[in-house]
Design a protein around this motif. Structure first.
Motif, short mmCIF file in Angstrom:
data_model
loop_
_atom_site.label_atom_id
_atom_site.label_comp_id
_atom_site.label_asym_id
_atom_site.label_seq_id
_atom_site.Cartn_x
_atom_site.Cartn_y
_atom_site.Cartn_z
N SER A 145 0.85 -1.19 0.00
CA SER A 145 0.00 0.00 0.00
C SER A 145 0.88 1.24 0.00
O SER A 145 2.07 1.17 0.32
N LYS A 146 0.29 2.36 -0.35
CA LYS A 146 1.05 3.61 -0.30
C LYS A 146 1.54 3.89 1.11
O LYS A 146 2.66 4.40 1.31
N GLU A 147 0.71 3.57 2.07
CA GLU A 147 1.09 3.81 3.47
C GLU A 147 2.32 2.97 3.84
O GLU A 147 3.23 3.45 4.54
N GLN A 148 2.34 1.72 3.40
CA GLN A 148 3.50 0.87 3.69
C GLN A 148 4.76 1.38 3.00
O GLN A 148 5.84 1.38 3.59
N LEU A 150 5.35 4.47 2.18
CA LEU A 150 5.72 5.68 2.93
C LEU A 150 6.50 5.32 4.19
O LEU A 150 7.52 5.94 4.51
N ASP A 151 6.03 4.29 4.89
CA ASP A 151 6.68 3.90 6.14
C ASP A 151 8.03 3.24 5.89
O ASP A 151 8.90 3.26 6.78
N THR A 155 9.12 7.46 6.67
CA THR A 155 9.02 7.55 8.14
C THR A 155 9.97 6.60 8.84
O THR A 155 10.35 6.81 10.00
N THR A 157 9.27 3.59 9.87
CA THR A 157 8.60 2.76 10.87
C THR A 157 8.50 1.29 10.46
O THR A 157 8.26 0.43 11.30
N ASP A 239 -1.18 -0.83 -3.90
CA ASP A 239 -2.60 -0.96 -3.52
C ASP A 239 -3.30 -1.96 -4.44
O ASP A 239 -4.45 -1.74 -4.86
#
Length: 333
Positions: A145-148, A150-151, A155, A157, A239
């Motif tokens: 995912s984009k969030e993953q 990004l992390d 970030t 994380t 995604d």
């Protein structure tokens, strides 16, 4: 006797006229042949003179495979021309053409008019490059995912693949492209939401180096133009969406960019002919085979429907404002 003399004279005249006509016809035919030979010799000579010279092209490594293929085909058609193609990144290409170190600057990015204020900077849109996330082939995942992402890249994380479902226990090694990379700017803007990447970037913007580094580094992840994808690495979806003309066109996949070839407006006959060749049917077919998305597939000509905005003819050239307002809004932040 007098009558015979006259008769003989008439006979001589009767015999002489066809011969004169024949000689005239032969002379005329010879003149026509000579003219044809001159025309035949002059035509290619003029063309050779028209397209001889050198072109220096630099910039985007995402567009480089297509431009290199085009240069080779073009030089086979016009042996008197000499075209060199190098990479270095989109920002390098833009700076080179602006400083007249290159005749053409290839770029995944629009030329920021604040940085490149020359009004003669002309944007020739060639095709679309889909970008794709790649991972080391041992990593057993098919999508992030984009969030993953990004992390992983921004970030920090997520540092181990076991933090992702079905991922193995393996530290993650993000491969960071250098600041000269237009692909990196596109990645930051559309995948990281404007965030920056953490880690040490590669020293040179070389797409093949990214592929090789990901292929040989356990746990590695990077991003490249789809045209550079090799079996030595694994491409994954974002995604759960793959990069295609359809998914890009409907907005479901937004990791892509237009490919631009910038000039300073002082086009030579050789430059103009090569730019036309880049958007010819031959090279559009070649771009499709190399996994670019063609102009026709993206239907870029819709940009011409905007009233009051100039469109440069000869190649598919738009002003930055013109194209971006129709197809994809861009900022220069």
């Amino acid at each position: 006797m007098q009558l015979n003399v006259h008769a003989n004279r008439r006979k001589r005249k009767t015999c002489t006229l066809p011969q004169a006509v024949a000689r005239g016809i032969i002379r005329f035919a010879l003149l026509l042949c000579f003219a044809a030979l001159l025309t035949g010799c002059t035509g290619p000579g003029q063309q050779a003179q028209q397209f001889d010279g050198q072109l220096k092209i630099s910039g985007s490594t995402a567009l480089q495979p297509l431009v290199t293929a085009a240069a080779q085909k073009f030089m086979s058609l016009h042996p008197e021309s000499h075209i060199t193609v190098s990479g270095g990144g989109s920002k390098t290409g833009l700076l080179n053409v602006f400083q007249k170190k290159s005749d053409i600057g290839d770029s995944d990015l629009y030329a920021d008019p604040a940085i490149y204020p020359d009004p003669n900077m002309t944007d020739h849109i060639i095709c679309v490059t889909p970008f794709v996330m790649i991972i080391h082939p041992d990593i057993n995942i098919t999508s992030l995912s984009k969030e993953q992402i990004l992390d992983i890249f921004s970030t920090g994380t997520i540092t181990n693949w076991n933090q992702i479902k079905a991922g193995m226990d393996q530290p993650i090694h993000p491969i960071i492209r250098p600041p000269t990379s237009g692909t990196r700017d596109t990645f930051r803007k559309y995948i990281l939401g404007g965030g920056d990447e953490i880690g040490t970037p590669l020293k040179v913007d070389d797409t093949q180096q990214v592929v090789n580094t990901v292929a040989t580094t356990p746990g590695a992840i990077g991003y490249i133009a789809l045209s550079a994808l090799k079996p030595t690495v694994k491409a994954i979806a974002i995604d759960n969406v793959q990069p295609t003309a359809t998914t890009i066109g409907n907005g479901k996949y937004n990791f892509w960019s237009y490919e631009h070839m910038y000039t300073l407006g002082d086009n030579t006959p050789l430059m103009s002919e090569f730019l036309n060749f880049m958007t010819s049917a031959t090279m559009q077919q070649e771009s499709h085979q190399l996994s670019y998305i063609t102009i026709d597939e993206m239907n870029l000509n819709k940009a011409e429907s905007l009233p009051g905005k100039p469109v440069h003819q000869g190649t598919l050239a738009f002003s930055s404002f013109h194209e971006s307002e129709v197809s994809r809004r861009e900022s220069y932040a």
